[in-house]
Design an enzyme around this catalytic site. Structure first.
Site, short mmCIF file in Angstrom:
data_model
loop_
_atom_site.label_atom_id
_atom_site.label_comp_id
_atom_site.label_asym_id
_atom_site.label_seq_id
_atom_site.Cartn_x
_atom_site.Cartn_y
_atom_site.Cartn_z
CG ASP A 44 -2.34 -1.21 1.04
OD1 ASP A 44 -1.81 -2.04 2.04
OD2 ASP A 44 -2.59 -0.80 0.19
CG ASP A 184 -7.33 -2.93 -0.48
OD1 ASP A 184 -6.49 -2.35 -1.08
OD2 ASP A 184 -7.24 -2.92 0.95
C1 DX5 Z 1 -6.38 0.96 2.37
C2 DX5 Z 1 -5.99 -0.20 3.00
C3 DX5 Z 1 -6.38 -1.43 3.05
C4 DX5 Z 1 -5.25 -2.50 3.78
C5 DX5 Z 1 -6.12 -3.33 4.14
O1 DX5 Z 1 -6.12 2.32 2.20
O2 DX5 Z 1 -5.62 -0.09 1.29
O3 DX5 Z 1 -7.86 -1.54 3.20
O4 DX5 Z 1 -4.49 -2.55 2.82
O5 DX5 Z 1 -6.62 -3.57 5.10
P1 DX5 Z 1 -7.51 -4.02 6.61
O6 DX5 Z 1 -7.21 -5.55 5.48
O7 DX5 Z 1 -6.60 -4.04 7.51
O8 DX5 Z 1 -8.75 -3.34 6.33
#
Ligand code: DX5
Length: 235
Positions: A44, A184
């Site tokens: 990310d 996501d």
């Molecule tokens: C948001 C990120 C999150 C991450 C996943 O900007 O992209 O969504 O990848 O995080 P979790 O699985 O903890 O929601």
């Protein structure tokens, strides 16, 4: 990507985000994720402008690259990513995801990712209509529907995105193109089934996977099973 085979369901891919990992030991975390059986690893990338958080750039990804053989995808949550595309591809990312909201010339940006030899993907924030990808489906291998507002891990899954996921799945189906649909944000055992039922086939999980009581391998297996059940419920 070839054309879509309407009868064969797409592969179900479990792709962890390393956002919750110990950044001081990112290489080891990626090796452990490979051991746990993940299909890809997502980084990310955040610039503090497109999203209210700042994470890492291509040099960190390049440093981690030798620690695992698993394909990397860069989720670029950054303004105007064009000038950095080559750096992420050279760092070892085989998939590069840009946000439709961050690219003034999205069509050109996606073509540039393909020309660099990487797989282009486009992401949509929760408020963004799917029309923004309707004219670039021929340029991408994947559409990412955000199920949280980007910037942080550990947020609550936005279940009202499921009709949007279903609409993107329909758009992909009518295009006849073999395009993956990724979700996501807030993806865990309790939410992945709904996302799969709606039509997602690639699942990003960060906090739920890293916090799984049985460890990473058990977490990946639980997610994979729940996604398969959700997809089977689509009939
Ligand atoms: C948001 C990120 C999150 C991450 C996943 O900007 O992209 O969504 O990848 O995080 P979790 O699985 O903890 O929601």
């Amino acid at each position: 990507m070839g054309t879509l085979d309407q009868l064969t369901p797409p592969p179900l891919l479990i792709v962890p985000s390393v956002l919750p990992a110990d950044f001081a030991r990112l290489g080891e975390a990626c090796a452990a994720l490979e051991e746990a059986g993940v299909d890809r690893i997502q980084f990310d990338v955040m610039d503090g402008r497109f999203v209210p958080n700042l994470t890492f750039g291509p040099d960190i990804i390049a440093a981690v690259r030798p620690h695992t053989g698993v394909p990397f995808e860069a989720h670029l949550m950054i303004e105007q990513p064009d000038h950095l595309l080559e750096r992420f591809v050279n760092a070892g990312c085989s998939t590069v995801i840009v946000h439709a909201e961050a690219c003034v010339h999205l069509h050109r940006t996606l073509g540039a990712i393909r020309d660099l030899g990487a797989s282009p993907a486009v992401a949509l924030n929760p408020h963004t209509p799917i029309d923004l990808v309707a004219h670039v489906l021929d340029l991408v291998d994947m559409v990412l529907v955000m199920t949280v507002n980007p910037g942080f891990g550990g947020q609550k899954y936005i279940a009202t995105m499921e009709p949007k996921v279903a609409a993107v799945r329909e758009l992909i189906g009518s295009s006849g193109r073999n395009v993956h649909l990724e979700v996501d944000g807030g993806i865990g055992a309790g939410t992945i089934g709904g996302a799969a039922r709606a039509g997602a086939n690639v699942f990003i999980s960060g906090s739920a996977l890293f916090a799984h009581p049985g460890g990473l391998k058990a977490g990946v297996e639980e997610l994979r099973d729940a996604a398969a059940k959700g997809w089977a419920d689509r009939g």
